[in-house]
Write a protein that holds these residues in place. Structure first.
Motif, PDB file in Angstrom:
ATOM      1  N   LEU A  65       0.868  -1.169   0.000  1.00  0.00           N
ATOM      2  CA  LEU A  65       0.000   0.000   0.000  1.00  0.00           C
ATOM      3  C   LEU A  65       0.911   1.227   0.000  1.00  0.00           C
ATOM      4  O   LEU A  65       1.899   1.262   0.741  1.00  0.00           O
ATOM      5  CB  LEU A  65      -0.877   0.029   1.258  1.00  0.00           C
ATOM      6  N   GLU A  74      -6.938  -0.084  -4.427  1.00  0.00           N
ATOM      7  CA  GLU A  74      -5.951   0.528  -3.542  1.00  0.00           C
ATOM      8  C   GLU A  74      -4.843   1.242  -4.323  1.00  0.00           C
ATOM      9  O   GLU A  74      -4.514   0.846  -5.440  1.00  0.00           O
ATOM     10  CB  GLU A  74      -5.317  -0.565  -2.668  1.00  0.00           C
ATOM     11  N   LEU A 128      -1.021   1.712  -4.808  1.00  0.00           N
ATOM     12  CA  LEU A 128       0.095   0.817  -4.526  1.00  0.00           C
ATOM     13  C   LEU A 128       1.416   1.396  -5.016  1.00  0.00           C
ATOM     14  O   LEU A 128       1.456   2.193  -5.942  1.00  0.00           O
ATOM     15  CB  LEU A 128      -0.150  -0.534  -5.218  1.00  0.00           C
ATOM     16  N   MET A 187       2.142  -5.984  11.651  1.00  0.00           N
ATOM     17  CA  MET A 187       0.865  -6.566  11.227  1.00  0.00           C
ATOM     18  C   MET A 187       0.595  -7.885  11.927  1.00  0.00           C
ATOM     19  O   MET A 187      -0.544  -8.204  12.256  1.00  0.00           O
ATOM     20  CB  MET A 187       0.925  -6.758   9.709  1.00  0.00           C
ATOM     21  N   MET A 193       5.967   2.707  13.892  1.00  0.00           N
ATOM     22  CA  MET A 193       5.240   3.570  12.968  1.00  0.00           C
ATOM     23  C   MET A 193       4.045   2.836  12.351  1.00  0.00           C
ATOM     24  O   MET A 193       3.168   3.454  11.769  1.00  0.00           O
ATOM     25  CB  MET A 193       6.169   4.068  11.854  1.00  0.00           C
ATOM     26  N   ASP A 205       2.329   0.407  14.212  1.00  0.00           N
ATOM     27  CA  ASP A 205       1.491  -0.134  15.271  1.00  0.00           C
ATOM     28  C   ASP A 205       0.496   0.933  15.719  1.00  0.00           C
ATOM     29  O   ASP A 205       0.874   2.086  15.949  1.00  0.00           O
ATOM     30  CB  ASP A 205       2.371  -0.561  16.454  1.00  0.00           C
ATOM     31  N   ARG A 228     -14.414   1.377   3.745  1.00  0.00           N
ATOM     32  CA  ARG A 228     -13.075   0.969   3.376  1.00  0.00           C
ATOM     33  C   ARG A 228     -12.504  -0.058   4.356  1.00  0.00           C
ATOM     34  O   ARG A 228     -11.874  -1.037   3.967  1.00  0.00           O
ATOM     35  CB  ARG A 228     -12.186   2.210   3.390  1.00  0.00           C
ATOM     36  N   GLN A 259      -9.252  -9.750   4.169  1.00  0.00           N
ATOM     37  CA  GLN A 259      -8.432 -10.552   5.075  1.00  0.00           C
ATOM     38  C   GLN A 259      -9.122 -11.870   5.393  1.00  0.00           C
ATOM     39  O   GLN A 259      -8.496 -12.923   5.433  1.00  0.00           O
ATOM     40  CB  GLN A 259      -8.196  -9.788   6.398  1.00  0.00           C
ATOM     41  N   HIS A 316       3.947 -17.881  14.268  1.00  0.00           N
ATOM     42  CA  HIS A 316       3.411 -16.569  14.606  1.00  0.00           C
ATOM     43  C   HIS A 316       2.047 -16.329  14.011  1.00  0.00           C
ATOM     44  O   HIS A 316       1.273 -15.533  14.495  1.00  0.00           O
ATOM     45  CB  HIS A 316       4.348 -15.468  14.095  1.00  0.00           C
ATOM     46  N   SER A 317       1.780 -17.008  12.900  1.00  0.00           N
ATOM     47  CA  SER A 317       0.548 -16.698  12.185  1.00  0.00           C
ATOM     48  C   SER A 317      -0.631 -17.515  12.694  1.00  0.00           C
ATOM     49  O   SER A 317      -1.691 -17.480  12.111  1.00  0.00           O
ATOM     50  CB  SER A 317       0.758 -16.942  10.703  1.00  0.00           C
ATOM     51  N   LYS A 354      -7.200 -10.807  14.664  1.00  0.00           N
ATOM     52  CA  LYS A 354      -6.178  -9.791  14.490  1.00  0.00           C
ATOM     53  C   LYS A 354      -6.717  -8.574  13.744  1.00  0.00           C
ATOM     54  O   LYS A 354      -6.548  -7.439  14.159  1.00  0.00           O
ATOM     55  CB  LYS A 354      -4.998 -10.360  13.680  1.00  0.00           C
ATOM     56  N   THR A 381      -9.211  -0.863  16.775  1.00  0.00           N
ATOM     57  CA  THR A 381      -8.277   0.090  17.361  1.00  0.00           C
ATOM     58  C   THR A 381      -8.239   1.371  16.540  1.00  0.00           C
ATOM     59  O   THR A 381      -8.297   2.472  17.072  1.00  0.00           O
ATOM     60  CB  THR A 381      -6.868  -0.521  17.427  1.00  0.00           C
ATOM     61  N   GLN A 433      -5.295   9.374  16.785  1.00  0.00           N
ATOM     62  CA  GLN A 433      -3.932   8.913  17.118  1.00  0.00           C
ATOM     63  C   GLN A 433      -3.000   9.289  15.963  1.00  0.00           C
ATOM     64  O   GLN A 433      -3.377   9.263  14.794  1.00  0.00           O
ATOM     65  CB  GLN A 433      -3.984   7.389  17.261  1.00  0.00           C
ATOM     66  N   LYS A 463      -0.255   7.637  15.137  1.00  0.00           N
ATOM     67  CA  LYS A 463       0.266   6.420  14.501  1.00  0.00           C
ATOM     68  C   LYS A 463      -0.788   5.818  13.591  1.00  0.00           C
ATOM     69  O   LYS A 463      -1.961   6.043  13.782  1.00  0.00           O
ATOM     70  CB  LYS A 463       0.722   5.418  15.569  1.00  0.00           C
ATOM     71  N   PRO A 464      -0.413   4.965  12.661  1.00  0.00           N
ATOM     72  CA  PRO A 464      -0.991   4.945  11.317  1.00  0.00           C
ATOM     73  C   PRO A 464      -2.499   5.032  11.288  1.00  0.00           C
ATOM     74  O   PRO A 464      -3.177   4.322  11.991  1.00  0.00           O
ATOM     75  CB  PRO A 464      -0.516   3.610  10.759  1.00  0.00           C
ATOM     76  N   PHE A 495      -4.264   4.151   8.831  1.00  0.00           N
ATOM     77  CA  PHE A 495      -4.792   3.239   7.828  1.00  0.00           C
ATOM     78  C   PHE A 495      -4.552   1.829   8.335  1.00  0.00           C
ATOM     79  O   PHE A 495      -3.762   1.619   9.258  1.00  0.00           O
ATOM     80  CB  PHE A 495      -4.109   3.456   6.470  1.00  0.00           C
ATOM     81  N   ILE A 511      -3.067  -1.710   8.543  1.00  0.00           N
ATOM     82  CA  ILE A 511      -1.837  -2.329   8.089  1.00  0.00           C
ATOM     83  C   ILE A 511      -2.170  -3.687   7.484  1.00  0.00           C
ATOM     84  O   ILE A 511      -2.617  -4.603   8.171  1.00  0.00           O
ATOM     85  CB  ILE A 511      -0.861  -2.507   9.273  1.00  0.00           C
ATOM     86  N   LYS A 512      -1.971  -3.817   6.207  1.00  0.00           N
ATOM     87  CA  LYS A 512      -2.256  -5.057   5.500  1.00  0.00           C
ATOM     88  C   LYS A 512      -1.408  -5.125   4.248  1.00  0.00           C
ATOM     89  O   LYS A 512      -0.782  -4.143   3.857  1.00  0.00           O
ATOM     90  CB  LYS A 512      -3.744  -5.132   5.142  1.00  0.00           C
ATOM     91  N   THR A 513      -1.399  -6.291   3.615  1.00  0.00           N
ATOM     92  CA  THR A 513      -0.754  -6.387   2.312  1.00  0.00           C
ATOM     93  C   THR A 513      -1.805  -6.012   1.268  1.00  0.00           C
ATOM     94  O   THR A 513      -3.004  -6.104   1.523  1.00  0.00           O
ATOM     95  CB  THR A 513      -0.244  -7.817   2.041  1.00  0.00           C
ATOM     96  N   PRO A 514      -1.382  -5.588   0.068  1.00  0.00           N
ATOM     97  CA  PRO A 514      -2.362  -5.217  -0.951  1.00  0.00           C
ATOM     98  C   PRO A 514      -3.319  -6.371  -1.272  1.00  0.00           C
ATOM     99  O   PRO A 514      -2.962  -7.543  -1.118  1.00  0.00           O
ATOM    100  CB  PRO A 514      -1.486  -4.872  -2.162  1.00  0.00           C
ATOM    101  N   LYS A 515      -4.511  -6.016  -1.696  1.00  0.00           N
ATOM    102  CA  LYS A 515      -5.541  -6.984  -2.055  1.00  0.00           C
ATOM    103  C   LYS A 515      -4.978  -8.069  -2.979  1.00  0.00           C
ATOM    104  O   LYS A 515      -4.324  -7.755  -3.984  1.00  0.00           O
ATOM    105  CB  LYS A 515      -6.662  -6.234  -2.777  1.00  0.00           C
TER     106      LYS A 515
END
Lengths: 514, 514
Positions: A106, A130, A132, A148, A376, A378, B10, B18, B34-35, B42, B49, B56, B58-59, B61, B63-67
């Motif tokens: 992203l 999105e 990218l 993540m 950054m 979290d 969104r 996800q 971990h996964s 998650k 949050t 806040q 801090k981000p 948006f 936090i994820k990987t692109p679609k």
């Protein structure tokens, strides 16, 4: 070539970008290299052809790779595989796990992580959905992964391509697509133990690659910031001034000083004070000396950095690598995210070598501590301290290819691993060859034959010599009648008849000997 | 979770994407994954949050990987490495050279190569300069490479990522970024010899991976076009009707027929005639039978295709794989560039297995002949005939991960290769540990230790058990005094004292035994 003057601008640009590329590494040995044809000749021809036949239906654009990118030839792949194998084995020797992340992230993930160089990020077109961007390094995606997945501790390596829209300084071997090899340790640990391991890894890899003598410059962002503070740089300008200092390996102090004063708005006397510090480099004694510096020793941040460097040198001595390390106050590292120790390895060429090669390669490995990057990503800003390194494999590839070309280190590059060739001296033996080669493949033996019904024997034997295939299996009328196969050594040209049913065993026996 | 109803659109989209992901393959054994934390939990937490704390810093948006993309965990990397090793060894066994091309190409290079699916190509944003697109497969870049370098003959493999903007059918294991493994033979050769080798390679790889029984469907574009011609399909609709036929593995004949009639404008009686043909599948006898077909045998193109298939089956018999091959008139292959023989491998699951796994994987390998693609890049239209195959490694990864998950094939996945752990039972032994571990690393032994000044012995031994490290080297006060080291086997918990100076030799001896 006066015709070339008539070329449209776009064709010229393409031609120039082709000419600027370093030529493909050619093997000095027996292997046929498709890329040996002069790039200039090829492109000029392509350009002229498309000029002369503008109304042809077949492609009305110049066939090339995008600006700043290139294909990797089989010869280059072989060199790369060997180097990457060595690098990855070292990472695994230090207990690292593998990880892979997507080629793009992203856009927001990459925003505000890289400072001045953010403009070099490749964005994808908005095709609905999105926004990218192609990844710019492997560090930010790693930090995003940790945040993540709420991973608090991880030692991972990652080999992958990254993309940067660098201006065309490709003469120096910079490409817009290149490979990175990263090793990072994430987690809350006792000070400087993982940091020392990162430097140990850099030493192991650079020694293992036998690139010649090298030196690793070490500094600490806190020492640098402390230095800026005591020299009177306003805090808002720390990163900008750091970016200027980072150019000291390419620019003279005079030019860097000018940039700091004219472009970054630093007072000349502040710049001069910085100038005194950045000349300092040395071993652990320089660390001791800086503890005594009347101004630096008053700065809390700088003191913390110096304490850590002292401990680091202690561990590096135990690892037996302290003589490879130089504390260097001019080391700045370009990227914004570093927070503690930073380091950069350079090759030390003997004057003779440098004269022979004329190859300026800059740093071949680098890294540092980045304790706030994961935070950054979290939502609560919770961070995971990290330290890592990146091996500059592209530069290492260039050096090795360059050496192969100038013959400093002559070795024959085979681009295939074929062990056995299946040949026949007679016509109408395709069926027998197919049966034989399937038997070899099924036994796991690497084998080739010509895709011709009736190839000439000489053509077949020449192929083996050109490709460096060590062994030939020959079947003809006589062999078929007698239930045997001829085994021929390409090097010695000796031939021996073996029983057909012993083919695989005999071939394996001979291959295990060589 | 009624709060979730309040999420902005969104955030919902991100959450859904996800949820649609297949969960990470978890190892049944001792390795910590971990996964394993539920993806749902998650993401829901992250979403909430960011909802609750909109101001806040801090981000702001998710936090994820692109679609359509994902990270590959260390467990997945290990599985992939094993599978890719097997695939690449097979390619090398058949004499292939490696090649790499950039991740993106000039947009024009990809234009008009893929037919109906061209809309799925990712474009890069126009940031000034050339218009670029991410590669859609490895075949078109290979053809571009051949044309650009005037290469007339080459056998190459290429393992790399490709990108396709597929609609989110990710439940079926389709991703927008995925890995392809291609093998291709370019050059003018006698008919069907390289084609037969491609099928042999597919058999070797699928057998080697032990995925269960499989079948390779074979057809020829010329037979398909001949069939279309004799059924009365206008030539302009050949590729469009072929695209419909290509869906027969996912859709019923009724639905495909409806698409051909309603969407592609085919006369119903033409569709029905096609329907009769596409039901036919069988071995070499079906080839013979089609030679006798009163209509097909009148079509020149179809006859050429049948002649070649007959020859192909002859070679496949010599290779001992003809029983794995089925001539199937319903096989169409989606891509535009094929010109001759085409093939696709599918796994044959026993009903019991299918019931247990519910895993529809479709084709696991495919390819064909494309004799005109290189010519599309040559200014004069000169072409190089090519035939090749692509191993559907992503589907194979899914199958293996699925099997690991349901425990059909239980094996412990170690994500690191560490052989020795350096431990101490006492405080203040960091220095000794550092000296010991450097000695092991320098001897090429894979070693780890904890990054703590004073770790507890139990913590250290637990780490070894969790990570599957077989051997521990222990140093404490007594050992230091006596000049020895304790070697401990993690499995048997046996300990033995060895002389300090024999450390490396003793460790190597024990490792070579295990």
């Amino acid at each position: 070539m006066p015709q070339l003057r008539l070329l449209p601008r776009r064709a010229w640009a393409a031609l120039l970008s082709q000419l600027l590329r370093p030529p493909c590494a050619s093997s000095p040995g027996a292997v046929h290299c498709h890329s040996q044809v002069s790039e200039i000749e090829k492109v000029a021809k392509a350009v002229l052809t498309s000029q002369l036949k503008p109304h042809q239906d077949k492609p009305n654009f110049i066939i090339k790779t995008p600006k700043g990118t290139r294909d990797l030839s089989p010869q280059q792949i072989v060199v790369r595989e060997k180097i990457l194998d060595l690098v990855v084995s070292c990472f695994k020797r230090h207990g690292a796990k593998g990880l892979d992340t997507p080629a793009f992230e992203l856009k927001e993930v990459l925003t505000e992580k890289y400072g001045e160089v953010s403009g070099l990020i490749y964005d994808l077109k908005d095709q609905g959905g999105e926004l990218l961007s192609l990844r710019y390094d492997l560090t930010v995606p790693f930090a995003r992964y940790l945040a993540m997945n709420k991973v608090k501790r991880m030692k991972r390596y990652h080999v992958g391509k990254v993309w940067r829209r660098e201006s065309p300084t490709m003469v120096q071997g910079r490409y817009r697509e290149f490979c990175q090899c990263d090793f990072d340790i994430a987690g809350q640990f006792d000070p400087m133990i993982p940091d020392a391991e990162c430097l140990k890894i850099m030493c192991e890899i650079l020694s293992g690659l036998q690139l010649g003598d090298f030196l690793i410059k070490v500094n600490d962002r806190r020492i640098m910031d402390g230095m800026f503070a005591v020299c009177g740089v306003p805090e808002s300008k720390f990163r900008a001034v750091g970016s200027s200092i980072d150019k000291l390996d390419k620019m003279s102090w005079k030019d860097v000083r000018h940039e700091m004063v004219a472009k970054k708005g630093l007072a000349p006397e502040v710049a001069d004070q910085i100038g005194d510090y950045v000349q300092c480099h040395g071993g652990v004694t320089l660390v001791e000396q800086m503890f005594q510096d009347p101004r630096l020793s008053q700065n809390k941040q700088a003191l913390e950095g110096l304490e850590d460097l002292k401990l680091l040198f202690e561990y590096l001595t135990l690892f037996g690598i302290s003589e490879k390390i130089s504390f260097d106050l001019s080391l700045a590292r370009g990227l914004d995210y570093y927070t503690g120790v930073i380091y950069e390895a350079i090759l030390l060429q003997s004057p003779a070598q440098a004269g022979e090669e004329h190859l300026s390669v800059g740093s071949v490995a680098a890294g540092g501590r980045y304790d706030r990057l994961v935070g950054m990503f979290d939502p609560k800003g919770h961070s995971v301290p990290c330290v890592g390194l990146s091996i500059g494999v592209e530069r290492i590839f260039s050096i090795v290819e360059q050496r192969m070309k100038v013959g400093l280190k002559t070795f024959l590059v085979r681009t295939t691993e074929t062990q056995v060739f299946v040949a026949t001296p007679q016509k109408n033996f395709l069926q027998e060859r197919l049966k034989l080669i399937a038997e070899l493949w099924d036994a796991g033996i690497k084998a080739e034959m010509l895709y011709k019904n009736n190839p000439k024997l000489l053509t077949q034997l020449h192929y083996c010599e050109n490709m460096g295939i060590p062994l030939v299996v020959i079947i003809g009328e006589q062999e078929l009648k007698e239930g045997v196969i001829k085994l021929r050594s390409v090097a010695s040209r000796e031939e021996v008849a073996i029983k057909r049913e012993n083919l695989v065993a005999e071939v394996q026996k001979r291959l295990s000997k060589s």
